[in-house]
Design an enzyme around this catalytic site. Structure first.
Site, PDB file in Angstrom:
ATOM      1  NE  ARG A   1      31.292 109.626  -9.633  1.00 51.93           N
ATOM      2  CZ  ARG A   1      31.662 110.264  -8.521  1.00 51.93           C
ATOM      3  NH1 ARG A   1      31.651 111.455  -8.548  1.00 51.93           N
ATOM      4  NH2 ARG A   1      31.821 109.508  -7.651  1.00 51.93           N
TER       5      ARG A   1
ATOM      6  CE  LYS B   1      29.443 102.185 -31.595  1.00 51.06           C
ATOM      7  NZ  LYS B   1      29.676 101.063 -32.469  1.00 51.06           N
TER       8      LYS B   1
ATOM      9  CD  GLU C   1      35.181 103.374 -41.183  1.00 52.20           C
ATOM     10  OE1 GLU C   1      34.242 103.173 -41.412  1.00 52.20           O
ATOM     11  OE2 GLU C   1      35.717 102.821 -40.229  1.00 52.20           O
TER      12      GLU C   1
ATOM     13  CE  LYS D   1      29.387 107.307 -36.459  1.00 52.37           C
ATOM     14  NZ  LYS D   1      30.701 106.965 -36.047  1.00 52.37           N
TER      15      LYS D   1
ATOM     16  CD  GLU E   1      26.610  99.173 -32.692  1.00 56.23           C
ATOM     17  OE1 GLU E   1      27.146 100.267 -32.887  1.00 56.23           O
ATOM     18  OE2 GLU E   1      26.975  97.988 -32.390  1.00 56.23           O
TER      19      GLU E   1
ATOM     20  NE  ARG F   1      26.803 104.498 -33.045  1.00 59.17           N
ATOM     21  CZ  ARG F   1      27.281 105.469 -32.486  1.00 59.17           C
ATOM     22  NH1 ARG F   1      26.549 105.885 -31.292  1.00 59.17           N
ATOM     23  NH2 ARG F   1      28.528 105.912 -32.675  1.00 59.17           N
TER      24      ARG F   1
ATOM     25  CG  ASN G   1      29.141  97.772 -36.252  1.00 60.60           C
ATOM     26  OD1 ASN G   1      29.784  98.624 -36.004  1.00 60.60           O
ATOM     27  ND2 ASN G   1      28.206  97.491 -35.318  1.00 60.60           N
TER      28      ASN G   1
ATOM     29  CG  HIS H   1      33.536  98.304 -39.145  1.00 59.61           C
ATOM     30  ND1 HIS H   1      33.062  98.738 -40.378  1.00 59.61           N
ATOM     31  CD2 HIS H   1      33.964  99.354 -38.760  1.00 59.61           C
ATOM     32  CE1 HIS H   1      33.460  99.863 -40.420  1.00 59.61           C
ATOM     33  NE2 HIS H   1      34.129 100.391 -39.598  1.00 59.61           N
TER      34      HIS H   1
ATOM     35  CG  HIS I   1      36.592  95.693 -35.420  1.00 62.05           C
ATOM     36  ND1 HIS I   1      35.731  95.895 -34.551  1.00 62.05           N
ATOM     37  CD2 HIS I   1      37.187  96.725 -35.812  1.00 62.05           C
ATOM     38  CE1 HIS I   1      35.509  97.147 -34.721  1.00 62.05           C
ATOM     39  NE2 HIS I   1      36.309  97.636 -35.232  1.00 62.05           N
TER      40      HIS I   1
ATOM     41  CG  HIS J   1      39.689 100.822 -38.230  1.00 62.39           C
ATOM     42  ND1 HIS J   1      39.031  99.877 -37.660  1.00 62.39           N
ATOM     43  CD2 HIS J   1      38.714 101.548 -38.620  1.00 62.39           C
ATOM     44  CE1 HIS J   1      37.777 100.043 -37.458  1.00 62.39           C
ATOM     45  NE2 HIS J   1      37.609 101.019 -38.198  1.00 62.39           N
TER      46      HIS J   1
END
Ligand SMILES: NC(=O)c1ccc[n+]([C@@H]2O[C@H](COP(=O)([O-])OP(=O)(O)OC[C@H]3O[C@@H](n4cnc5c(N)ncnc54)[C@H](O)[C@@H]3O)[C@@H](O)[C@H]2O)c1
Length: 363
Positions: free
Chosen positions: A121, A143, A185, A227, A237, A241, A245, A248, A252, A264
């Site tokens: 956990r 993330k 990026e 960021k 998000e 946030r 993207n 993106h 993707h 990527h």
């Protein structure tokens, strides 16, 4: 060594950036009193070129230390690889007092971070970012996750590290292709931040390509600070946030449609071109600005080659993307540098034309 604080409420942590910062990793761990049994997930390519550094680091610890070498690739950012990590954690009898340390790029950080988030956990976690892409983007923000079949990052968790360490010396062993990925990026941040950063990057791209130490550190600091501020305001998000993207949603889908022949970060560059085209097409971005802006990602044009593509399939993959709700694709689009719109819905025809137009630059 430069220190940037990521101020997520209740979960703030530092990012250390500099030359030979890896030599301070053990001291940092001790000073933060997170000295535990260490479980390292190390990208095998990084291990091959930085084995001495990693071994020197582990030899400083008297507790249990295990190195799990991982063959990082997009197809291997999956359940099978995750199970292997869990298997080692359990067979080697690691428990709640485990500190997971990811040493690698975005793929290693994502999968090791998810393992740390879910093992017992959640156990403590540190990222040592060894690619430019991880240094400017993926190592910060929490993330973590894996891909499932053809869908990227569909299983994961938001789980913040104890700290992030970036040693610019590690970046020097990167193949050029990986530097190009990181620059993808960085170009995104040039559109998101401000005109000054945009112009600096446009005029000095060769310095970044050569990983000039001072310039690279400055770029990393700007991207990470930006960021960090965004994530601190919207960790989950829900709104702001989403600006991260930019490009993106296209990227993707392009990665998958192209069967990962481009990586990527390269797909992000292509995705940014598609997003600029779509912004212009729907009248959000002025034609003149479009002409100026497109020059930046196109500086990388000769370093990225696409194979024949099927824009209808790319559109279908985008529809399936987790950012689409009720089959409506939501785009992040650009009005001008530093000024983006989120959750924009656009007619299928226009999206398809932007895919076609944007990708044609790279054929
Ligand atoms: N979590 C996030 O917020 C976030 C953000 C952006 C991207 N990502 C994810 O990041 C991934 C891409 O990350 P990446 O571009 O770093 O790829 P990566 O982790 O695959 O690394 C790229 C390649 O470089 C090699 N490598 C890494 N460090 C090296 C070094 N110092 N010297 C020599 N070789 C080295 C790796 O073995 C690999 O072959 C994608 O899966 C993407 O989804 C995550």
């Amino acid at each position: 060594m430069k220190k940037i604080e990521i101020k997520i409420p209740g979960k703030d942590y530092p990012v250390y950036i500099g030359v030979n910062t890896f030599d301070s990793l053990d001291k940092l761990i001790r000073s933060k009193k997170i000295f535990r049994n260490l479980f390292l997930v190390v990208d095998r390519n990084v291990m091959n070129v930085h084995r001495e550094d990693v071994n020197r680091f582990t030899s400083n610890f008297s507790g249990k230390v295990f190195i799990h070498e991982y063959d990082a690739s997009e197809p291997a950012k999956n359940f099978v690889s995750l199970l292997r990590i869990f298997d080692d954690l359990i067979v080697k009898e690691f428990s709640r007092d485990t500190l997971v340390i990811a040493i690698g790029g975005g793929i290693t950080g994502d999968i090791a971070g998810f393992a740390a988030a879910t093992f017992m956990r959640g156990v403590k976690f540190i990222q040592v970012a060894t690619t430019l892409l991880a240094a400017v983007d993926s190592s910060v923000g929490g993330k973590t996750g894996i891909n499932f079949n053809d869908t990227k990052n569909i299983i994961g968790a938001i789980y913040q590290p104890e700290f992030v360490l970036i040693d610019t010396e590690f970046l020097k062993t990167l193949p050029e292709e990986e530097i190009i990925c990181g620059i993808g990026e960085v170009v995104k941040y040039a559109f998101l931040t401000d005109q000054k950063f945009f112009i600096t990057l446009k005029n000095n791209l060769p310095k970044l390509l050569k990983l000039d130490s001072a310039f690279t550190s400055k770029i990393i600091e700007t991207c990470i600070s930006f960021k960090g501020d965004v994530v601190a305001e919207d960790e989950k998000e829900d709104g702001l946030r989403k600006i991260l993207n930019l490009g993106h949603t296209f990227a993707h889908a392009i990665e998958i449609e192209q069967n990962h022949i481009i990586k990527h970060g390269q797909a992000v560059t292509v995705g940014l071109v598609c997003a600029l085209d779509l912004s212009r097409r729907i009248g959000l971005l002025d034609e003149k600005l479009f002409g100026e802006y497109i020059k930046l990602p196109l500086l990388l044009k000769d370093k990225i080659t696409l194979k024949v593509f099927d824009s209808a399939r790319i559109y279908e993959i985008m529809k399936r993307d987790k950012k689409g709700r009720n089959h409506k694709i939501k785009f992040v689009l650009l009005q001008d540098v530093g000024n983006v719109l989120i959750d924009v819905e656009v007619d299928q025809d226009e999206v398809m034309q932007s895919i076609q137009q944007g990708m044609n630059y790279f054929i």
